[in-house]
Structures are given as structure tokens and as C-alpha cells.
Design a protein around this motif. Structure first.
Motif, mmCIF file in Angstrom:
data_model
loop_
_atom_site.group_PDB
_atom_site.id
_atom_site.type_symbol
_atom_site.label_atom_id
_atom_site.label_comp_id
_atom_site.label_asym_id
_atom_site.label_seq_id
_atom_site.Cartn_x
_atom_site.Cartn_y
_atom_site.Cartn_z
ATOM 1 N N ALA A 25 0.840 -1.201 0.000
ATOM 2 C CA ALA A 25 0.000 0.000 0.000
ATOM 3 C C ALA A 25 0.874 1.250 0.000
ATOM 4 O O ALA A 25 1.905 1.305 0.667
ATOM 5 N N ALA A 26 0.447 2.258 -0.748
ATOM 6 C CA ALA A 26 1.198 3.509 -0.848
ATOM 7 C C ALA A 26 1.090 4.290 0.457
ATOM 8 O O ALA A 26 -0.009 4.528 0.956
ATOM 9 N N PRO A 27 2.226 4.681 1.012
ATOM 10 C CA PRO A 27 2.192 5.473 2.241
ATOM 11 C C PRO A 27 1.767 6.916 1.964
ATOM 12 O O PRO A 27 2.003 7.447 0.880
ATOM 13 N N GLU A 28 1.150 7.533 2.933
ATOM 14 C CA GLU A 28 0.742 8.939 2.839
ATOM 15 C C GLU A 28 1.906 9.830 3.261
ATOM 16 O O GLU A 28 2.589 9.538 4.248
ATOM 17 N N PHE A 29 2.105 10.925 2.534
ATOM 18 C CA PHE A 29 3.200 11.848 2.826
ATOM 19 C C PHE A 29 3.165 12.303 4.282
ATOM 20 O O PHE A 29 4.180 12.262 4.985
ATOM 21 N N ALA A 30 2.010 12.749 4.743
ATOM 22 C CA ALA A 30 1.901 13.284 6.103
ATOM 23 C C ALA A 30 2.239 12.236 7.158
ATOM 24 O O ALA A 30 2.776 12.567 8.219
ATOM 25 N N ASN A 65 18.506 18.399 -2.058
ATOM 26 C CA ASN A 65 18.611 18.982 -0.725
ATOM 27 C C ASN A 65 18.616 17.923 0.375
ATOM 28 O O ASN A 65 18.619 18.245 1.557
ATOM 29 N N GLY A 66 18.591 16.641 -0.011
ATOM 30 C CA GLY A 66 18.626 15.572 0.963
ATOM 31 C C GLY A 66 17.287 15.234 1.576
ATOM 32 O O GLY A 66 17.200 14.391 2.472
ATOM 33 N N GLU A 67 16.238 15.889 1.127
ATOM 34 C CA GLU A 67 14.883 15.675 1.616
ATOM 35 C C GLU A 67 13.945 15.620 0.417
ATOM 36 O O GLU A 67 14.221 16.209 -0.623
ATOM 37 N N LEU A 68 12.822 14.908 0.558
ATOM 38 C CA LEU A 68 11.846 14.851 -0.527
ATOM 39 C C LEU A 68 10.673 15.777 -0.244
ATOM 40 O O LEU A 68 10.096 15.731 0.841
ATOM 41 N N SER A 69 10.350 16.589 -1.236
ATOM 42 C CA SER A 69 9.139 17.409 -1.165
ATOM 43 C C SER A 69 7.946 16.498 -1.431
ATOM 44 O O SER A 69 8.102 15.322 -1.763
ATOM 45 N N VAL A 70 6.749 17.041 -1.331
ATOM 46 C CA VAL A 70 5.541 16.254 -1.627
ATOM 47 C C VAL A 70 5.612 15.712 -3.050
ATOM 48 O O VAL A 70 5.332 14.534 -3.287
ATOM 49 N N GLU A 71 6.003 16.553 -4.001
ATOM 50 C CA GLU A 71 6.073 16.129 -5.405
ATOM 51 C C GLU A 71 7.113 15.038 -5.613
ATOM 52 O O GLU A 71 6.867 14.064 -6.333
ATOM 53 N N GLU A 72 8.268 15.202 -5.005
ATOM 54 C CA GLU A 72 9.323 14.193 -5.129
ATOM 55 C C GLU A 72 8.895 12.878 -4.474
ATOM 56 O O GLU A 72 9.128 11.792 -5.018
ATOM 57 N N PHE A 73 8.257 12.982 -3.323
ATOM 58 C CA PHE A 73 7.772 11.788 -2.630
ATOM 59 C C PHE A 73 6.710 11.081 -3.471
ATOM 60 O O PHE A 73 6.719 9.855 -3.591
ATOM 61 N N ASP A 74 5.795 11.860 -4.056
ATOM 62 C CA ASP A 74 4.763 11.264 -4.919
ATOM 63 C C ASP A 74 5.383 10.530 -6.104
ATOM 64 O O ASP A 74 4.895 9.476 -6.514
ATOM 65 N N ALA A 75 6.473 11.079 -6.651
ATOM 66 C CA ALA A 75 7.170 10.404 -7.757
ATOM 67 C C ALA A 75 7.771 9.087 -7.279
ATOM 68 O O ALA A 75 7.709 8.075 -7.993
ATOM 69 N N LEU A 76 8.317 9.086 -6.082
ATOM 70 C CA LEU A 76 8.877 7.871 -5.511
ATOM 71 C C LEU A 76 7.787 6.815 -5.328
ATOM 72 O O LEU A 76 7.959 5.665 -5.702
ATOM 73 N N VAL A 77 6.662 7.220 -4.769
ATOM 74 C CA VAL A 77 5.546 6.300 -4.548
ATOM 75 C C VAL A 77 5.016 5.770 -5.869
ATOM 76 O O VAL A 77 4.740 4.570 -6.007
#
Length: 83
Positions: A25-30, A65-77
Motif C-alpha cells: 500500500a502507498a504510504p501517505e506523505f503526512a 537537498n537531501g529531503e523529498l518534497s511532496v512532489e518528489e515523494f509522490d514520484a517515488l511512490v
């Protein structure tokens, strides 16, 4: 930016070794952003995706920057779901 993001997603989707082959299951960013700083670190991401490598994380960290933004995280998911 969208073209770069799509290229990163495609790269991850084609690198099957970066993720386990079982559907998860895809994890939620928050939920993943446990310190609520608005970004997801490698440690936070690996807490819900233990198979995530530093190389795969870096591939979607487009601003490096060593961290994922919401958009970057969504791409990963999305790349993970495509596996």
C-alpha cells in the motif's frame, strides 16, 4: 520540472532492483513525515519502505537537498507502485 520528474520516475520504474517486487500500500506523505517539517528524509522514507536504497532516494531528490518534497515523494511512490 515535470519532464525531469517524469524522467526520474521512469528511471526508478526501470530499475527493478531498487524495490521489492511485492505490492505494498502507498504510504501517505503526512504519515511518513514524522517530524512534520514538510519534507521526508531518507530515514523517514526507509521506515515505511525498508527496501528503499539511498541511490533510489537520491534519484527522486531533484533539488538535491537531501529531503523529498511532496512532489518528489509522490514520484517515488508512483515508481514503487509501477513495480
Amino acid at each position: 520540472m515535470n519532464k525531469i520528474l517524469l524522467a526520474a520516475v521512469a528511471t526508478l520504474a526501470l530499475s527493478g532492483a531498487a524495490f521489492a517486487e511485492t505490492a505494498v500500500a502507498a504510504p501517505e506523505f503526512a504519515t511518513v513525515d514524522t517530524d512534520a517539517n514538510g519534507t521526508v528524509s531518507l530515514v523517514e522514507a526507509q521506515a515505511v519502505m525498508p527496501e528503499l536504497t539511498a541511490e533510489a532516494f537520491t534519484a527522486v531528490d531533484l533539488d538535491a537537498n537531501g529531503e523529498l518534497s511532496v512532489e518528489e515523494f509522490d514520484a517515488l511512490v508512483a515508481a514503487r507502485a509501477a513495480m
